[in-house]
Design a protein around this motif. Structure first.
Motif, PDB file in Angstrom:
ATOM      1  N   ASN A  31       0.456  -1.359   0.321  1.00  0.00           N
ATOM      2  CA  ASN A  31      -0.574   0.565   0.456  1.00  0.00           C
ATOM      3  C   ASN A  31       0.862   1.230   0.089  1.00  0.00           C
ATOM      4  O   ASN A  31       0.250   2.360  -0.632  1.00  0.00           O
ATOM      5  CB  ASN A  31      -0.813   0.048   1.338  1.00  0.00           C
ATOM      6  N   TYR A  32       2.225   1.352  -0.090  1.00  0.00           N
ATOM      7  CA  TYR A  32       3.092   2.184  -0.056  1.00  0.00           C
ATOM      8  C   TYR A  32       3.893   2.334  -1.571  1.00  0.00           C
ATOM      9  O   TYR A  32       3.803   0.882  -1.711  1.00  0.00           O
ATOM     10  CB  TYR A  32       4.464   2.423   0.882  1.00  0.00           C
ATOM     11  N   GLU A  33       4.390   2.847  -1.900  1.00  0.00           N
ATOM     12  CA  GLU A  33       5.945   3.227  -3.436  1.00  0.00           C
ATOM     13  C   GLU A  33       6.789   3.440  -2.242  1.00  0.00           C
ATOM     14  O   GLU A  33       6.920   4.578  -3.603  1.00  0.00           O
ATOM     15  CB  GLU A  33       4.556   3.405  -3.990  1.00  0.00           C
ATOM     16  N   CYS A  34       7.126   3.233  -1.983  1.00  0.00           N
ATOM     17  CA  CYS A  34       8.610   3.827  -1.556  1.00  0.00           C
ATOM     18  C   CYS A  34       9.241   3.933  -2.399  1.00  0.00           C
ATOM     19  O   CYS A  34       9.791   2.583  -2.778  1.00  0.00           O
ATOM     20  CB  CYS A  34       8.869   3.471  -0.076  1.00  0.00           C
ATOM     21  N   TYR A  36      12.886   3.863  -2.184  1.00  0.00           N
ATOM     22  CA  TYR A  36      13.413   3.091  -1.518  1.00  0.00           C
ATOM     23  C   TYR A  36      14.029   1.712  -1.542  1.00  0.00           C
ATOM     24  O   TYR A  36      14.719   1.050  -1.467  1.00  0.00           O
ATOM     25  CB  TYR A  36      14.509   3.826  -0.137  1.00  0.00           C
ATOM     26  N   CYS A  37      12.361   1.362  -1.860  1.00  0.00           N
ATOM     27  CA  CYS A  37      11.894  -0.351  -1.281  1.00  0.00           C
ATOM     28  C   CYS A  37      12.784  -0.966  -2.125  1.00  0.00           C
ATOM     29  O   CYS A  37      13.108  -0.544  -2.886  1.00  0.00           O
ATOM     30  CB  CYS A  37      10.020  -0.215  -1.597  1.00  0.00           C
ATOM     31  N   ILE A  38      13.515  -1.565  -1.673  1.00  0.00           N
ATOM     32  CA  ILE A  38      14.358  -3.146  -1.478  1.00  0.00           C
ATOM     33  C   ILE A  38      13.903  -4.119  -2.712  1.00  0.00           C
ATOM     34  O   ILE A  38      13.826  -4.629  -3.500  1.00  0.00           O
ATOM     35  CB  ILE A  38      15.689  -3.420  -1.302  1.00  0.00           C
ATOM     36  N   PHE A  39      12.319  -3.705  -2.397  1.00  0.00           N
ATOM     37  CA  PHE A  39      11.700  -5.044  -3.260  1.00  0.00           C
ATOM     38  C   PHE A  39      11.117  -4.786  -4.927  1.00  0.00           C
ATOM     39  O   PHE A  39      10.186  -4.735  -5.107  1.00  0.00           O
ATOM     40  CB  PHE A  39      10.385  -5.412  -1.662  1.00  0.00           C
ATOM     41  N   SER A  40      11.106  -3.466  -4.170  1.00  0.00           N
ATOM     42  CA  SER A  40      10.381  -2.732  -5.389  1.00  0.00           C
ATOM     43  C   SER A  40       9.028  -2.997  -5.337  1.00  0.00           C
ATOM     44  O   SER A  40       8.391  -3.322  -6.818  1.00  0.00           O
ATOM     45  CB  SER A  40      10.790  -3.197  -7.151  1.00  0.00           C
ATOM     46  N   SER A  41       8.264  -3.008  -4.736  1.00  0.00           N
ATOM     47  CA  SER A  41       6.899  -3.234  -4.523  1.00  0.00           C
ATOM     48  C   SER A  41       6.019  -2.231  -4.908  1.00  0.00           C
ATOM     49  O   SER A  41       6.663  -0.811  -5.234  1.00  0.00           O
ATOM     50  CB  SER A  41       6.240  -3.387  -3.283  1.00  0.00           C
ATOM     51  N   HIS A  42       4.349  -2.482  -5.263  1.00  0.00           N
ATOM     52  CA  HIS A  42       3.771  -1.540  -5.821  1.00  0.00           C
ATOM     53  C   HIS A  42       1.960  -1.680  -5.589  1.00  0.00           C
ATOM     54  O   HIS A  42       2.120  -3.077  -5.148  1.00  0.00           O
ATOM     55  CB  HIS A  42       3.970  -1.205  -6.689  1.00  0.00           C
ATOM     56  N   TRP A  74       6.907  -9.386   2.918  1.00  0.00           N
ATOM     57  CA  TRP A  74       7.716  -9.111   1.621  1.00  0.00           C
ATOM     58  C   TRP A  74       6.258  -8.309   0.891  1.00  0.00           C
ATOM     59  O   TRP A  74       5.577  -8.208   1.680  1.00  0.00           O
ATOM     60  CB  TRP A  74       7.575 -10.351   0.174  1.00  0.00           C
ATOM     61  N   GLY A  75       6.818  -6.962   0.807  1.00  0.00           N
ATOM     62  CA  GLY A  75       5.842  -5.905   0.444  1.00  0.00           C
ATOM     63  C   GLY A  75       4.698  -5.721   1.580  1.00  0.00           C
ATOM     64  O   GLY A  75       5.501  -5.790   2.144  1.00  0.00           O
ATOM     65  N   GLU A  76       3.091  -5.680   1.385  1.00  0.00           N
ATOM     66  CA  GLU A  76       3.120  -5.968   2.804  1.00  0.00           C
ATOM     67  C   GLU A  76       2.094  -6.940   2.610  1.00  0.00           C
ATOM     68  O   GLU A  76       0.831  -7.090   1.467  1.00  0.00           O
ATOM     69  CB  GLU A  76       1.954  -4.253   3.045  1.00  0.00           C
ATOM     70  N   PRO A  77       2.419  -7.729   3.749  1.00  0.00           N
ATOM     71  CA  PRO A  77       1.510  -9.293   3.463  1.00  0.00           C
ATOM     72  C   PRO A  77      -0.162  -8.840   3.914  1.00  0.00           C
ATOM     73  O   PRO A  77      -0.858  -9.921   2.878  1.00  0.00           O
ATOM     74  CB  PRO A  77       2.581  -9.821   4.505  1.00  0.00           C
TER      75      PRO A  77
END
Length: 102
Positions: A31-34, A36-42, A74-77
């Motif tokens: 639910n964030y799109e930081c 600096y995220c090392i996971f490239s979560s979206h 990972w991401g936001e479970p």
């Protein structure tokens, strides 16, 4: 009188040394799109995530093979709609569960 071995003795969460561990990256959605995220979560519905039934099958198989500790990360479970069902099933098997959330 109890003598503290280190500053983290207050933590009640511990893993027995002989327990096999699973660190499961259940989603890349977040639910964030930081930046600096090392996971490239979206915040999109990820494709190719395992369906609930496959996760439950894998948890059962891993438990039968001696795994007792489950780290969900990972991401936001918690963006997975089926996470409560996954946690419930794992707890019924008596996994010790740890979840990394934002």
């Amino acid at each position: 009188m109890k003598i503290k071995r280190n500053e983290y003795d207050f933590c009640l969460f511990s893993i027995k040394k002989d327990w096999a561990r699973v660190i499961w990256e259940v989603t890349n959605a977040c639910n964030y799109e930081c930046s600096y995220c090392i996971f490239s979560s979206h915040w999109k519905d990820p494709i190719d995530e395992l369906p609930t039934e496959s996760i439950i099958w894998a948890l059962q198989e891993m438990y039968e093979n001696g795994y007792r500790y489950l780290k969900i990360t990972w991401g936001e479970p918690f963006v997975r709609k089926d996470l409560p069902e996954i946690i419930h099933f794992a707890s019924q098997l008596w996994y010790k569960i740890d979840i990394s959330t934002n």
